[in-house]
Design an enzyme around this catalytic site. Structure first.
Site, PDB file in Angstrom:
ATOM      1  N   LYS A  52     -10.196  26.185  31.572  1.00 11.18           N
ATOM      2  CA  LYS A  52      -9.791  25.677  30.474  1.00 11.18           C
ATOM      3  C   LYS A  52      -9.914  24.488  30.465  1.00 11.18           C
ATOM      4  O   LYS A  52      -9.980  23.179  29.347  1.00 11.18           O
ATOM      5  CB  LYS A  52      -8.817  26.263  29.649  1.00 11.18           C
ATOM      6  CG  LYS A  52      -8.688  27.850  29.310  1.00 11.18           C
ATOM      7  CD  LYS A  52      -6.675  28.833  28.970  1.00 11.18           C
ATOM      8  CE  LYS A  52      -7.518  29.974  28.573  1.00 11.18           C
ATOM      9  NZ  LYS A  52      -6.381  31.144  28.352  1.00 11.18           N
ATOM     10  N   GLN A  96       0.306  30.345  29.556  1.00 12.39           N
ATOM     11  CA  GLN A  96      -0.710  31.243  30.321  1.00 12.39           C
ATOM     12  C   GLN A  96      -0.158  32.282  30.401  1.00 12.39           C
ATOM     13  O   GLN A  96       1.546  32.366  30.066  1.00 12.39           O
ATOM     14  CB  GLN A  96      -1.342  30.683  30.752  1.00 12.39           C
ATOM     15  CG  GLN A  96      -2.491  31.508  31.982  1.00 12.39           C
ATOM     16  CD  GLN A  96      -3.975  31.487  30.558  1.00 12.39           C
ATOM     17  OE1 GLN A  96      -3.768  30.514  30.192  1.00 12.39           O
ATOM     18  NE2 GLN A  96      -3.895  33.035  30.847  1.00 12.39           N
ATOM     19  N   ASP A 119      -3.901  29.534  20.744  1.00 11.01           N
ATOM     20  CA  ASP A 119      -4.066  31.212  20.837  1.00 11.01           C
ATOM     21  C   ASP A 119      -4.194  31.664  20.570  1.00 11.01           C
ATOM     22  O   ASP A 119      -4.235  33.523  19.985  1.00 11.01           O
ATOM     23  CB  ASP A 119      -2.778  31.574  21.823  1.00 11.01           C
ATOM     24  CG  ASP A 119      -3.312  31.445  22.838  1.00 11.01           C
ATOM     25  OD1 ASP A 119      -4.379  31.260  23.761  1.00 11.01           O
ATOM     26  OD2 ASP A 119      -2.368  30.830  24.061  1.00 11.01           O
TER      27      ASP A 119
END
Ligand code: GUN
Length: 293
Positions: A52, A96, A119
């Site tokens: 990412k 994460q 997200d």
């Protein structure tokens, strides 16, 4: 059988994203900025977060990584999220997953300012997505919709079977495919660990989206001729044959299922690459104040 080529689509979209990022830099003097929070040293998470960050840099975004050891307290993590929420230089925040057992992922997800929740996991974004209002769409489902669009896959009136009901993929994916949008307008079935006879449903699928985390879970005898198959599986096994020391396997037995599919995503080279695109597009939209003006 034709490939839904994540490498081709992701490279193409990355060029567009980079051009948009350059415009933002010219207009405002700043780059879109994504912050990732990584707790502990899970091998998969390390790889995904590194990818990412690398992709952010490649398209001209700023990226920052906040790291904690696996024993960080929930309170310290929540305080950090509050700090990132308040920082005007940050457009997107991701924590994460998975998190260590002593930290409640729901608390962390809800702590992230929904306007920076690239997200798309916050209940506000999830609710807005279900109502077809502007929202951040979870990266993997978002990436899958971009791929379906790119190849003009017909979805209206089709039976879409989603295998897996996770917050990250299966659940939001099922919402998107049922919405009155393109892609969407499917009749959606969600199968999961308590579904007694999954094959009964997968055999009827026109579009089969598999996110169950089990190597070769879907075999040729479970699908019908002409099915469109989206394999979200990211099953890592150690291997002496690759440079990284790992080999990636999907949830679908590609060799068998590709004999019957009209379209199918490879692993690697499919959905994984599109997930990054979903995240980059959300971060760009946040920097442009497109979702929450
Ligand atoms: N773990 C697996 N997929 C994801 C994702 O898309 N976002 C975050 N934050 N964690 C993940």
């Amino acid at each position: 059988m034709e490939l839904l080529d994540g490498k081709y689509v992701s490279e193409k979209v990355k060029v567009e994203i980079a051009a948009e990022a350059a415009k933002i830099l010219a207009r405002t003097g700043r780059k879109p900025h994504l912050v990732a929070v990584l707790v502990g040293h899970d091998g998969g998470s390390e790889t995904y977060v590194a990818s990412k960050m690398k992709n952010c840099e490649a398209v001209g975004f700023k990226s920052s990584l906040v790291r904690y050891e696996g024993d960080v307290s929930e309170e310290e993590l929540l305080n950090k999220v509050a700090e990132l929420n308040a920082d005007a230089d940050i457009d997107g925040i991701i924590v994460q997953l998975p998190l260590p057992k002593h930290i409640d992922p729901e608390k962390v997800t809800e702590k992230i300012d929904h306007r920076k929740d690239v997200d798309g996991f916050h209940p506000i974004n999830l609710g807005r997505m279900q109502r077809n209002l502007p929202s951040f769409i979870p990266a993997t489902p978002y990436g899958i919709t971009l791929m379906l669009k790119e190849y003009n896959i017909e979805t209206s009136g089709k039976h879409c079977v989603v295998v897996g009901r996770s917050n990250i993929v299966g659940s939001p994916m099922s919402i998107l495919m049922a919405r009155n949008t393109y892609p969407g307008n499917c009749t959606v079935t969600v199968c999961h660990s308590r579904t007694p006879d999954i094959k009964k449903f997968t055999l009827d699928a026109d579009i089969l989206i598999v996110a169950i985390g089990k190597k070769n879970f879907i075999t040729a005898d479970m699908v019908k001729e002409g099915v469109v198959v989206i394999d979200v599986g990211m099953n890592r096994e150690t291997s002496t044959l690759t440079k990284s020391g790992f080999k990636l396997f999907g949830d679908v037995d590609f060799e068998g299922v590709s004999q019957k599919a009209s379209w199918i995503t490879p692993v690697p080279g499919g959905v994984g690459l599109m997930t990054i695109i979903g995240l980059l597009k959300n971060t760009l939209a946040s920097a442009n104040k497109q979702v929450y003006p």
